[in-house]
Structure formats: structure tokens, C-alpha cells
Design an enzyme around this catalytic site. Structure first.
Site, PDB file in Angstrom:
ATOM      1  N   LYS A   1     -10.889  -3.035   0.044  1.00 21.12           N
ATOM      2  CA  LYS A   1      -9.777  -3.924   0.553  1.00 21.12           C
ATOM      3  C   LYS A   1      -9.526  -3.399   2.113  1.00 21.12           C
ATOM      4  O   LYS A   1      -9.118  -4.178   2.966  1.00 21.12           O
ATOM      5  CB  LYS A   1      -8.505  -3.570  -0.339  1.00 21.12           C
ATOM      6  CG  LYS A   1      -7.367  -4.264   0.191  1.00 21.12           C
ATOM      7  CD  LYS A   1      -6.178  -4.238  -0.961  1.00 21.12           C
ATOM      8  CE  LYS A   1      -5.806  -2.806  -1.205  1.00 21.12           C
ATOM      9  NZ  LYS A   1      -4.858  -2.196   0.028  1.00 21.12           N
TER      10      LYS A   1
ATOM     11  N   ARG B   1       2.970  -4.401  -4.485  1.00 20.56           N
ATOM     12  CA  ARG B   1       2.039  -3.783  -5.661  1.00 20.56           C
ATOM     13  C   ARG B   1       2.421  -4.031  -6.921  1.00 20.56           C
ATOM     14  O   ARG B   1       1.776  -4.086  -7.799  1.00 20.56           O
ATOM     15  CB  ARG B   1       2.188  -2.361  -5.603  1.00 20.56           C
ATOM     16  CG  ARG B   1       1.102  -1.630  -4.578  1.00 20.56           C
ATOM     17  CD  ARG B   1       1.243  -0.164  -4.616  1.00 20.56           C
ATOM     18  NE  ARG B   1       1.031   0.377  -3.212  1.00 20.56           N
ATOM     19  CZ  ARG B   1      -0.371   0.812  -3.045  1.00 20.56           C
ATOM     20  NH1 ARG B   1      -1.269   0.630  -3.800  1.00 20.56           N
ATOM     21  NH2 ARG B   1      -0.727   1.266  -1.740  1.00 20.56           N
TER      22      ARG B   1
ATOM     23  N   ARG C   1     -17.882   9.979  -5.949  1.00 22.22           N
ATOM     24  CA  ARG C   1     -17.616  10.430  -4.613  1.00 22.22           C
ATOM     25  C   ARG C   1     -17.837  12.223  -4.646  1.00 22.22           C
ATOM     26  O   ARG C   1     -16.993  12.614  -5.686  1.00 22.22           O
ATOM     27  CB  ARG C   1     -16.458  10.184  -4.146  1.00 22.22           C
ATOM     28  CG  ARG C   1     -16.088  10.521  -2.817  1.00 22.22           C
ATOM     29  CD  ARG C   1     -14.627   9.854  -2.652  1.00 22.22           C
ATOM     30  NE  ARG C   1     -13.813  10.993  -1.705  1.00 22.22           N
ATOM     31  CZ  ARG C   1     -13.716  10.505  -0.300  1.00 22.22           C
ATOM     32  NH1 ARG C   1     -14.755   9.514   0.172  1.00 22.22           N
ATOM     33  NH2 ARG C   1     -13.229  11.359   0.480  1.00 22.22           N
TER      34      ARG C   1
ATOM     35  N   ARG D   1     -13.838  16.302  -5.814  1.00 22.65           N
ATOM     36  CA  ARG D   1     -12.425  16.828  -6.075  1.00 22.65           C
ATOM     37  C   ARG D   1     -11.815  16.081  -7.398  1.00 22.65           C
ATOM     38  O   ARG D   1     -12.301  15.257  -7.946  1.00 22.65           O
ATOM     39  CB  ARG D   1     -11.740  15.854  -4.975  1.00 22.65           C
ATOM     40  CG  ARG D   1     -12.127  16.181  -3.645  1.00 22.65           C
ATOM     41  CD  ARG D   1     -11.113  15.497  -2.744  1.00 22.65           C
ATOM     42  NE  ARG D   1     -10.851  14.135  -3.170  1.00 22.65           N
ATOM     43  CZ  ARG D   1     -10.175  13.320  -2.516  1.00 22.65           C
ATOM     44  NH1 ARG D   1      -9.363  13.886  -1.282  1.00 22.65           N
ATOM     45  NH2 ARG D   1      -9.883  12.195  -2.902  1.00 22.65           N
TER      46      ARG D   1
ATOM     47  N   ARG E   1      -6.004   6.163 -12.897  1.00 18.56           N
ATOM     48  CA  ARG E   1      -5.650   5.548 -11.716  1.00 18.56           C
ATOM     49  C   ARG E   1      -5.764   4.046 -11.608  1.00 18.56           C
ATOM     50  O   ARG E   1      -4.996   3.172 -11.352  1.00 18.56           O
ATOM     51  CB  ARG E   1      -6.552   6.107 -10.320  1.00 18.56           C
ATOM     52  CG  ARG E   1      -5.524   6.292  -9.264  1.00 18.56           C
ATOM     53  CD  ARG E   1      -6.312   7.269  -8.163  1.00 18.56           C
ATOM     54  NE  ARG E   1      -7.098   6.444  -7.155  1.00 18.56           N
ATOM     55  CZ  ARG E   1      -7.890   6.871  -6.503  1.00 18.56           C
ATOM     56  NH1 ARG E   1      -8.750   7.931  -6.989  1.00 18.56           N
ATOM     57  NH2 ARG E   1      -8.404   6.369  -5.530  1.00 18.56           N
TER      58      ARG E   1
END
Ligand SMILES: [Zn+2]
Length: 217
Positions: A13, A88, A127, A160, A171
Site C-alpha cells: 500500500k 482503520r 523478512r 526480528r 498482526r
């Protein structure tokens, strides 16, 4: 044109918002940037927002909405705006609509970059970062030449805590729980348009621009 761009973390986005707004001359209003700018400028709203954030509380929707309305009244928004990161939640969407309506304005279009959950998990949990030089890799989309090692400096790659599959799933669950009612709300208002976010970045961008241009006529 007052446009909202929606997309889950990992849907691309932010990248699309920058490119589309440049291409179409829309002002890109990212809620995170807006908070920082208001605080840096020392404005009254900035101070109010800061007082909540310092206490670790969420900034009330009415404060954020006021910031957005102030931002929209600036000259660079004459051709239109692209809202990124707000609303949101359904409550935020309703607060924004009510405030815009008072000024005789309204949201014209809501674009949703749709990417299936499993694809997002793959993108986000892939990641890994170099411990030495912090360069990010994606073990799926942009893997290092040698597994576990940085191409640039040979440093060890690590993940991480934020990027582990379990955290990513949580999430995304939160995101979709908040966004589903938002999607429904804008769909029933006849404002929602979906774009297939599994395509390449450039094709997604072309699709988004095509929809905005068609709606602008
Ligand atoms: Zn490195």
C-alpha cells in the site's frame, strides 16, 4: 477526488500510495506522517495528539479527523487527496464521513489492494535482516545468494521478533478483524473497488490508476 487506499501490511500500500499520488497529482496524506508534522509544527492538535501518545494511549478519532480536515484545506490538495493509513476502523470511517459532510465534501472512492492471507504471511515472515549492515532480505522474494549470509558484507542474517510467522499471523488477524467492517461499509456505500494485489507492483499500480481515472470523469 478524495480517495482512500486500503491494504493489509505486506500488500504494498505505501509504495503504491507514493506512486499513484505523484502520477495523478493527488496529495498523499499518510496518517503517521501527519502526526509527526503536526507535532513538529507545534500546532494545537499536535500538542493534543502528543499528550495521548506520551501516555501510551490512542489519539482520539476526532483529533485525527480534525488534523486530516486541516490538511485537506491546504492548496496542494486542490486536485484531490489520497488517504493512506486512515481510517482503520469503522468508527473512524464514520467520523471522517460526518466531518467531511459538514464541509460539503465526501470520499469518492475506496481502493482495496486485495492479497490473500497466506500470501501476506509469506511476504512478511520472509523478512530477514543482516546483523552487521541491516540490509533486509526476503527469503521468498529477494533471497541472499548464500542462505543465511548477507550478499554485501557476509554478515549473519536474523529474523526480528516482529517478522516471525506467529507474530505476523496475529498482526494480520487484528488488521482483518478491523478492516472487514470497513470494507462492508464502503461496499454498501458503492465506493469500494478491489484490485488484485497478487500481480506485480507495476500492474497493481496501473489497475489502481485506471480505476481512479475512470471515476474522475
Ligand atoms: Zn550485511
Amino acid at each position: 477526488m478524495q480517495v482512500i487506499l486500503l491494504g493489509a501490511p505486506g500488500a504494498g500500500k505505501g509504495t503504491q500510495a507514493v506512486q499513484i499520488s505523484k502520477r495523478l497529482g493527488l496529495a498523499h496524506i499518510a496518517s503517521g506522517d501527519l502526526f509527526r508534522q503536526e507535532q513538529a509544527s507545534g500546532s494545537e492538535l499536535g500538542k493534543i495528539a502528543k499528550s495521548y501518545m506520551e501516555k501510551g494511549q490512542l489519539v482520539p478519532d476526532e483529533v485525527t479527523v480534525k488534523m486530516i480536515l486541516g490538511r485537506i484545506s491546504r492548496p496542494d490538495c486542490a486536485k484531490g487527496i489520497l488517504l493512506d493509513g486512515f481510517p482503520r476502523t469503522l468508527d473512524q470511517a464514520k467520523a471522517l464521513d460526518a466531518a467531511l459532510a459538514k464541509e460539503g465534501k465526501g470520499i469518492d472512492l475506496v481502493l482495496y489492494i486485495k492479497v490473500p492471507n497466506e500470501e501476506l504471511i509469506g511476504r512478511l515472515s520472509g523478512r530477514w535482516i543482516c546483523r552487521e549492515c541491516q540490509v533486509p532480505y526476503n527469503v521468498v522474494a529477494a533471497p541472499p545468494k548464500v542462505a543465511g549470509k548477507c550478499d554485501k558484507c557476509g554478515g549473519e542474517l536474523y529474523q526480528r521478533a516482529d517478522d516471525t510467522e506467529e507474530t505476523v499471523r496475529k498482526r494480520l488477524d487484528v488488521y482483518f478483524a478491523q478492516t472487514a467492517p470497513l470494507i462492508e461499509y464502503y461496499t454498501s456505500a458503492g465506493k469500494l473497488a478491489e484490485v488484485d494485489g497478487e500481480q506485480g507492483i507495476e500492474q497493481v499500480g496501473r489497475d489502481l490508476i485506471k480505476i481512479i481515472e475512470a471515476r474522475d470523469k
